[in-house]
Design an enzyme around this catalytic site. Structure first.
Site, mmCIF file in Angstrom:
data_model
loop_
_atom_site.group_PDB
_atom_site.id
_atom_site.type_symbol
_atom_site.label_atom_id
_atom_site.label_comp_id
_atom_site.label_asym_id
_atom_site.label_seq_id
_atom_site.Cartn_x
_atom_site.Cartn_y
_atom_site.Cartn_z
ATOM 1 N N TYR A 103 -7.001 -9.896 -4.934
ATOM 2 C CA TYR A 103 -7.561 -8.556 -4.718
ATOM 3 C C TYR A 103 -7.763 -7.762 -6.002
ATOM 4 O O TYR A 103 -8.007 -6.547 -5.917
ATOM 5 C CB TYR A 103 -6.611 -7.690 -3.866
ATOM 6 C CG TYR A 103 -6.027 -8.287 -2.634
ATOM 7 C CD1 TYR A 103 -6.836 -8.753 -1.600
ATOM 8 C CD2 TYR A 103 -4.650 -8.346 -2.475
ATOM 9 C CE1 TYR A 103 -6.260 -9.266 -0.449
ATOM 10 C CE2 TYR A 103 -4.080 -8.859 -1.317
ATOM 11 C CZ TYR A 103 -4.901 -9.317 -0.311
ATOM 12 O OH TYR A 103 -4.330 -9.807 0.822
ATOM 13 N N CYS A 118 -3.668 -23.983 -13.095
ATOM 14 C CA CYS A 118 -4.884 -24.525 -13.691
ATOM 15 C C CYS A 118 -6.131 -23.837 -13.155
ATOM 16 O O CYS A 118 -6.980 -24.471 -12.511
ATOM 17 C CB CYS A 118 -4.963 -26.018 -13.438
ATOM 18 S SG CYS A 118 -3.501 -26.861 -14.012
ATOM 19 N N GLU A 119 -6.251 -22.523 -13.344
ATOM 20 C CA GLU A 119 -7.456 -21.774 -12.990
ATOM 21 C C GLU A 119 -7.545 -20.564 -13.898
ATOM 22 O O GLU A 119 -6.528 -19.942 -14.196
ATOM 23 C CB GLU A 119 -7.379 -21.277 -11.531
ATOM 24 C CG GLU A 119 -7.422 -22.396 -10.542
ATOM 25 C CD GLU A 119 -8.060 -22.018 -9.221
ATOM 26 O OE1 GLU A 119 -8.767 -20.989 -9.161
ATOM 27 O OE2 GLU A 119 -7.841 -22.760 -8.269
ATOM 28 N N ARG A 147 3.543 -3.107 4.041
ATOM 29 C CA ARG A 147 3.861 -2.918 2.623
ATOM 30 C C ARG A 147 4.690 -1.665 2.384
ATOM 31 O O ARG A 147 5.517 -1.642 1.487
ATOM 32 C CB ARG A 147 2.580 -2.878 1.788
ATOM 33 C CG ARG A 147 1.909 -1.506 1.711
ATOM 34 C CD ARG A 147 0.580 -1.564 1.046
ATOM 35 N NE ARG A 147 -0.274 -2.512 1.737
ATOM 36 C CZ ARG A 147 -0.847 -3.553 1.143
ATOM 37 N NH1 ARG A 147 -0.702 -3.757 -0.134
ATOM 38 N NH2 ARG A 147 -1.599 -4.373 1.833
ATOM 39 N N GLY A 205 -0.927 0.151 7.094
ATOM 40 C CA GLY A 205 -1.786 0.534 5.975
ATOM 41 C C GLY A 205 -1.228 1.666 5.138
ATOM 42 O O GLY A 205 -1.877 2.088 4.178
ATOM 43 N N TYR A 263 3.737 -8.996 0.532
ATOM 44 C CA TYR A 263 2.654 -9.948 0.238
ATOM 45 C C TYR A 263 2.894 -10.638 -1.106
ATOM 46 O O TYR A 263 1.957 -11.010 -1.801
ATOM 47 C CB TYR A 263 1.286 -9.255 0.300
ATOM 48 C CG TYR A 263 1.110 -8.492 1.589
ATOM 49 C CD1 TYR A 263 0.967 -9.181 2.788
ATOM 50 C CD2 TYR A 263 1.152 -7.108 1.625
ATOM 51 C CE1 TYR A 263 0.865 -8.492 3.988
ATOM 52 C CE2 TYR A 263 1.053 -6.410 2.821
ATOM 53 C CZ TYR A 263 0.906 -7.112 4.001
ATOM 54 O OH TYR A 263 0.814 -6.430 5.180
ATOM 55 N N GLU A 318 2.517 0.414 12.533
ATOM 56 C CA GLU A 318 2.798 -0.966 12.090
ATOM 57 C C GLU A 318 2.809 -1.074 10.575
ATOM 58 O O GLU A 318 1.986 -1.777 9.992
ATOM 59 C CB GLU A 318 1.696 -1.920 12.581
ATOM 60 C CG GLU A 318 1.457 -1.977 14.058
ATOM 61 C CD GLU A 318 0.131 -2.657 14.415
ATOM 62 O OE1 GLU A 318 -0.671 -2.973 13.513
ATOM 63 O OE2 GLU A 318 -0.101 -2.848 15.603
ATOM 64 N N PRO A 319 3.697 -0.380 9.890
ATOM 65 C CA PRO A 319 3.672 -0.470 8.430
ATOM 66 C C PRO A 319 4.238 -1.803 7.940
ATOM 67 O O PRO A 319 5.225 -2.295 8.475
ATOM 68 C CB PRO A 319 4.576 0.685 7.989
ATOM 69 C CG PRO A 319 5.512 0.880 9.132
ATOM 70 C CD PRO A 319 4.773 0.484 10.382
HETATM 71 C C1 LIG Z 1 -1.261 -6.562 7.978
HETATM 72 C C2 LIG Z 1 -1.164 -5.732 9.179
HETATM 73 C C3 LIG Z 1 -0.403 -4.569 9.164
HETATM 74 C C4 LIG Z 1 0.323 -4.066 7.937
HETATM 75 O O1 LIG Z 1 -0.507 -3.675 6.912
HETATM 76 P P1 LIG Z 1 0.105 -2.917 5.645
HETATM 77 O O2 LIG Z 1 -1.049 -2.585 4.782
HETATM 78 O O3 LIG Z 1 1.033 -3.884 5.000
HETATM 79 O O4 LIG Z 1 0.838 -1.731 6.156
HETATM 80 C C5 LIG Z 1 -0.303 -3.865 10.342
HETATM 81 N N1 LIG Z 1 -0.940 -4.262 11.461
HETATM 82 C C6 LIG Z 1 -1.675 -5.375 11.516
HETATM 83 C C7 LIG Z 1 -2.317 -5.771 12.786
HETATM 84 C C8 LIG Z 1 -1.826 -6.142 10.379
HETATM 85 O O5 LIG Z 1 -2.572 -7.244 10.429
#
Ligand SMILES: *Cc1c(COP(=O)(O)O)cnc(C)c1O
Length: 415
Positions: A312, A342-343, A272, A226, A371, A269-270
């Site tokens: 989003y 076509c939307e 993006r 995140g 993404y 867990e990055p």
């Molecule tokens: C999607 C996801 C992430 C990465 O999210 P970002 O916003 O891209 O950093 C990390 N952990 C899990 C479990 C996810 O589903």
């Protein structure tokens, strides 16, 4: 006007119009130096010796980028069997992967266990299934710390009313299931949403560490992803203050370690943060029109190519690359850049102040490396674009070919 891509030396001397000319439009362009830099920033985030970065490969699963991420020392955060296959193909070892599942089949769990990676499940029912598949195994759990945040309701994955994670009040049932299947809980993780950093994230970390203290045999705690990408650079948005974040995490970690009495591994867990800024999506203007008050610029960048704005309402900064010697850039107007799908929800940039675009302009959609291609589809039977990499030495390499229409028909022709 100076461009964001100039500030980042994104093209390293390559001309975006030439890239489109040589490799076709639309086109995903990645910069290796930027990708490597983001990997390194995440790996250096904490000074704790047992700190690990699991790149959430769903953000961008291109094998060339995966190999580079591994070279830089990232591990892999995995969300599906297909991603396991991709990560193995890129050279990740099973012990370098954490499979964070959500509502997967028993077969998918059995496959992951047979490959030898740690699986983190996020409901009591999947815990029971995993226990049947892997009795006596070493497993992980994803908790919902009761806190969530993100840039859009669709990416908030913690707090009340989300399908992800186990709420802490179910810990007694968790312990029963662990005992029933003789499972060893070696890790817990959470991921409370995307694009957030600050009080909500820290509250989440705090809540997760409280949960961690209720289990004695942990080998890791994983704080999720995140980490925000500054998508509004043209408006001066600043990148995350990584030093401050690192210090804050270090404080949490050392306090926890002192209480827990053991130095376990801490992970993030990055997704993006690592891949968004290394990618620019290039497309071409094919038409312009006015409808009532609204001005439309029609491009080949439909939502089958980049879904985030449609899904989003996401903002991506836009750059315009015009043929040399063509008409000069005019005064800014409010403009909608739309695709060819076509939307009517098919737009890339809504009500943006831009100088009027003309047919033949190449459009650069910035920060599209996460993404972007990963969410491409073939709606309207359009071929997914190619991906090219500007390598460290500035030479350009194709790292995924454009789909051909034969590719797209093959699975049906075989039937
Ligand atoms: C999607 C996801 C992430 C990465 O999210 P970002 O916003 O891209 O950093 C990390 N952990 C899990 C479990 C996810 O589903």
């Amino acid at each position: 006007m100076r461009k964001v891509t100039d500030d980042f030396n994104f093209y390293q001397g390559n001309c975006p119009r030439e890239l489109v000319h040589n490799y076709g439009s639309p086109l995903y362009v990645y910069n290796e130096n930027i990708f490597r830099k983001r990997c390194r920033e995440m790996i250096k985030l904490s000074s704790y010796p047992k700190f690990a970065v699991n790149y959430a490969i769903k953000a961008n699963t291109n094998l060339t980028l995966l190999r580079i991420a591994r070279e830089e020392g990232c591990r892999a955060d995995i969300s599906s069997r297909g991603e396991v296959v991709a990560a193995l193909a890129a050279g990740f070892k099973p012990e370098e992967m954490l499979f964070v599942v959500n509502n997967v089949s028993e077969d998918e769990l059995r496959y992951a266990v047979s490959v030898g990676m740690t699986v983190s499940v996020d409901s009591l029912s999947q815990l029971d299934t995993l226990g049947r598949v892997n009795p006596g195994g070493r497993i992980a759990l994803r908790f919902n710390p009761g806190i969530g945040g993100g840039h859009h309701e669709k990416v908030i994955t913690g707090g009340d009313g989300t399908k992800f994670g186990i709420m802490p009040e179910y810990i007694p049932q968790v312990k029963e299931l662990l005992a029933k299947h003789d499972l060893k809980l070696i890790g817990i993780n959470h991921h409370i949403g995307s694009q957030n950093w600050g009080d909500i994230y820290l509250d989440g970390v705090n809540a997760l560490l409280k949960i961690a203290k209720q289990f004695d045999e942990l080998e890791f705690v994983d704080f999720g992803g995140g980490f925000a990408t500054p998508y509004h650079k043209q408006n001066g948005e600043k990148p995350l203050d990584l030093q401050m974040i690192g210090k804050t995490l270090d404080n949490f970690i050392s306090k926890f370690t002192a209480e827990y009495g053991r130095e376990i591994t801490f992970m993030i867990e990055p997704g993006r943060y690592i891949s968004a800024e290394c990618g620019v999506l290039l497309g071409t203007v094919h038409a312009t029109k006015t409808c009532g008050e609204a001005r439309y610029v029609g491009t080949d960048l439909g939502f089958s190519v980049l879904k985030r704005p449609t899904l989003y309402d996401s903002h991506h900064d836009i750059e315009i690359y015009r043929e040399k010697g063509s008409i000069p850039f005019g005064e800014k107007q409010i403009i909608n850049i739309v695709g060819n799908q076509c939307e009517s929800g098919d737009y890339i940039a809504k009500e943006r102040e831009l100088s009027p675009l003309i047919v033949g302009d190449v459009v650069g959609v910035l920060d599209a490396g996460a993404y972007g291609y990963a969410m491409c589809c073939t709606y309207n039977h359009r071929a997914r674009p190619a991906e090219v990499l500007i390598q460290e030495n500035s030479s350009v390499k194709v790292i995924r070919k454009r789909d051909t229409f034969e590719d797209m028909l093959q699975n049906m022709l075989d039937c």
